[in-house]
Motif scaffolding. Structure first.
Motif, short mmCIF file in Angstrom:
data_model
loop_
_atom_site.label_atom_id
_atom_site.label_comp_id
_atom_site.label_asym_id
_atom_site.label_seq_id
_atom_site.Cartn_x
_atom_site.Cartn_y
_atom_site.Cartn_z
N PHE A 16 -17.37 -0.16 64.19
CA PHE A 16 -17.81 0.59 62.88
C PHE A 16 -17.24 0.05 61.60
N LEU A 17 -17.84 0.07 60.40
CA LEU A 17 -17.24 -0.43 59.30
C LEU A 17 -16.86 0.73 58.43
N ILE A 18 -15.63 0.87 58.02
CA ILE A 18 -15.10 1.93 56.99
C ILE A 18 -14.68 1.17 55.60
N VAL A 19 -15.32 1.18 54.52
CA VAL A 19 -15.00 0.54 53.30
C VAL A 19 -14.26 1.64 52.22
N ALA A 20 -13.05 1.10 51.71
CA ALA A 20 -12.57 1.79 50.69
C ALA A 20 -13.24 1.72 49.28
N GLY A 45 -10.13 -2.84 52.60
CA GLY A 45 -9.63 -2.44 51.26
C GLY A 45 -9.25 -3.61 50.60
N ALA A 46 -10.04 -3.75 49.20
CA ALA A 46 -9.75 -4.75 48.41
C ALA A 46 -8.37 -5.45 48.04
N SER A 47 -7.56 -4.50 47.81
CA SER A 47 -6.14 -4.99 47.42
C SER A 47 -5.11 -3.94 47.82
N VAL A 48 -3.95 -4.00 47.04
CA VAL A 48 -2.80 -3.07 47.33
C VAL A 48 -3.15 -1.72 47.46
N GLY A 49 -3.59 -1.29 46.42
CA GLY A 49 -3.94 0.15 46.05
C GLY A 49 -5.08 0.65 47.26
N GLU A 50 -6.13 -0.01 47.46
CA GLU A 50 -6.98 0.47 48.35
C GLU A 50 -6.29 0.61 49.79
N GLY A 94 -6.67 0.19 32.39
CA GLY A 94 -6.94 1.58 32.86
C GLY A 94 -5.83 2.22 33.71
N GLY A 95 -4.72 1.74 33.92
CA GLY A 95 -3.62 2.63 34.60
C GLY A 95 -3.69 2.36 36.13
N HIS A 96 -2.66 2.89 36.76
CA HIS A 96 -2.39 2.66 38.20
C HIS A 96 -1.98 3.86 38.58
N ASN A 97 -2.09 4.03 40.12
CA ASN A 97 -1.77 5.37 40.78
C ASN A 97 -0.73 6.20 40.47
#
Length: 392
Positions: free
Chosen positions: A79-83, A10-15, A296-299
């Motif tokens: 296995f690789l799981i990418v967000a 996951g790239a950053s906090v949100g992911e 673009g906003g946040h969650n």
């Protein structure tokens, strides 16, 4: 080892926060799985360490060909799981050659990203053909992945996993937060704010305070800048404007926990990992990144999960579906300018019944959209050839 490692990125906090319900569901179905997490940012890594103390958490290496052989030999992921849509060509090629199945989950492609990838499609189409499964948030993204080279048979529609988010403070004492404010204090949280938004919010808050001192004197604006490097900048802004404020970092470090001798006009939330708890305390939330262009906003779901109404501006491109559901089905309150924000803030504090009802609607909207995690788990198990009882 008697188990294999599943690698989540996951790239950053949100992911990372978005991956929480997926990883917990995976661990429940495959309890002997080893867990590796990578992030792109230091704040993402700190969040991952806090949420997944049982995992190995590292920053993702640079996408250089020689890096991945060393990485593979050290961690041996199965296995690789990418967000979402983190695509690194050397990474994808290397792990495909090593026979590691690759999945993209909660994937989406904005029109801008789609146009950029399509412009360079001679180089990008081989990359889009690599993932074994692409679990997309919406049909439009699925169509865009197909046009960029992903086989349609590998594209699965799940919905947005952010609707399935869990409260990441589970098991953490809430006394630390609830003791901060008296029950009659109206806490308003402006979460993940950006440059320009703090000044706007302060101007609106001051104007409301002057017009309705009885209402706003017992209210506290909790201001949480999105990026830690801006904490000092916002503190300086508050000081220059003569705003009575406290820094939560100072309160948190006190022996015996944070205590507010009196409620300040603004509580500057200059710590990491605490915003979600303040959403829980709030009367309602104002979502940053939506009041000024270019972000673009946040969650918004981080507040909706606690049955809190979501106030936001018109710049919501990053979470258009989340804001759209809340605006259409209840719980979302959009403002188009500062005057509209002023009027809405007054109404929200004058009419507690109104804002409480909107909060209930927000939670109901979120519940209606859930289910993406279970659909994603089913797709991953089918792609990886696993059953829930498999000892992997």
């Amino acid at each position: 080892e008697d188990y294999r490692t599943v690698w989540f990125h996951g790239a950053s906090v949100g992911e990372v926060q978005m991956l929480l319900p997926l990883i917990r569901a995976w661990q429940k179905r495959h309890p002997k799985t080893g867990l590796l997490l990578t992030t792109m940012t230091l704040t993402g890594r700190q969040t991952a360490i806090r949420l997944f103390p049982e995992a190995r958490v590292v920053l993702l290496p640079f996408d250089l060909p020689g890096m991945w052989a060393l990485f593979f030999r050290h961690f041996r992921p199965s296995f690789l799981i990418v967000a979402e849509t983190e695509l690194w060509p050397n990474l994808l090629r290397y792990f495909t050659c090593q026979g590691v199945p690759i999945a993209l989950v909660n994937a989406r492609l904005s029109l801008r990203s789609f146009d950029n990838y399509r412009f360079f499609r001679f180089f990008t189409m081989p990359m889009f053909a690599i993932p074994d499964v692409v679990v997309v948030q919406d049909p439009v993204s699925g169509q865009r992945f197909a046009e960029l080279g992903t086989s349609p048979e590998r594209i699965v529609l799940s919905g947005n996993m952010k609707f399935d988010m869990l409260f990441p403070g589970e098991g953490v004492s809430q006394t630390l937060y609830h003791d901060l404010f008296a029950p009659e204090t109206a806490v308003v949280v402006a979460g993940s704010t950006h440059a320009g938004e703090e000044a706007m919010l302060l101007a609106v808050w001051e104007k409301c305070y002057q017009k309705y001192p009885d209402i706003f004197a017992s209210a506290c604006l909790v201001m949480a800048p999105r990026h830690p490097q801006r904490f000092a900048e916002v503190a300086e802004l508050l000081a220059l404007k003569g705003v009575e404020f406290q820094r939560f970092s100072y309160l948190k470090e006190k022996d015996g926990g944070p205590i507010l001798p009196e409620v300040p006009t603004v509580l500057l939330l200059d710590t990491l990992g605490d915003l979600i708890h303040f959403y829980n305390l709030s009367r309602f939330a104002i979502i940053g990144g939506t009041l000024v262009p270019g972000v673009g906003g946040h969650n918004p779901l981080e507040a909706a999960v606690f049955a809190k109404a979501v106030v936001h501006g018109v710049y919501v491109a990053n979470f258009r579906d989340g804001f759209g559901y809340l605006d259409d089905q209840g719980g979302g309150l959009v403002v188009t300018d500062q005057e509209a924000l002023e009027n809405l803030l007054v109404r929200c504090l004058q009419e507690p019944g109104f804002i409480s009802t909107e909060g209930v609607k927000a939670a109901a909207t979120l519940r209606r959209q859930r289910g993406a995690v279970s659909r994603t788990i089913a797709s991953l198990e089918q792609t990886f050839g696993l059953l829930p009882e498999d000892n992997i």
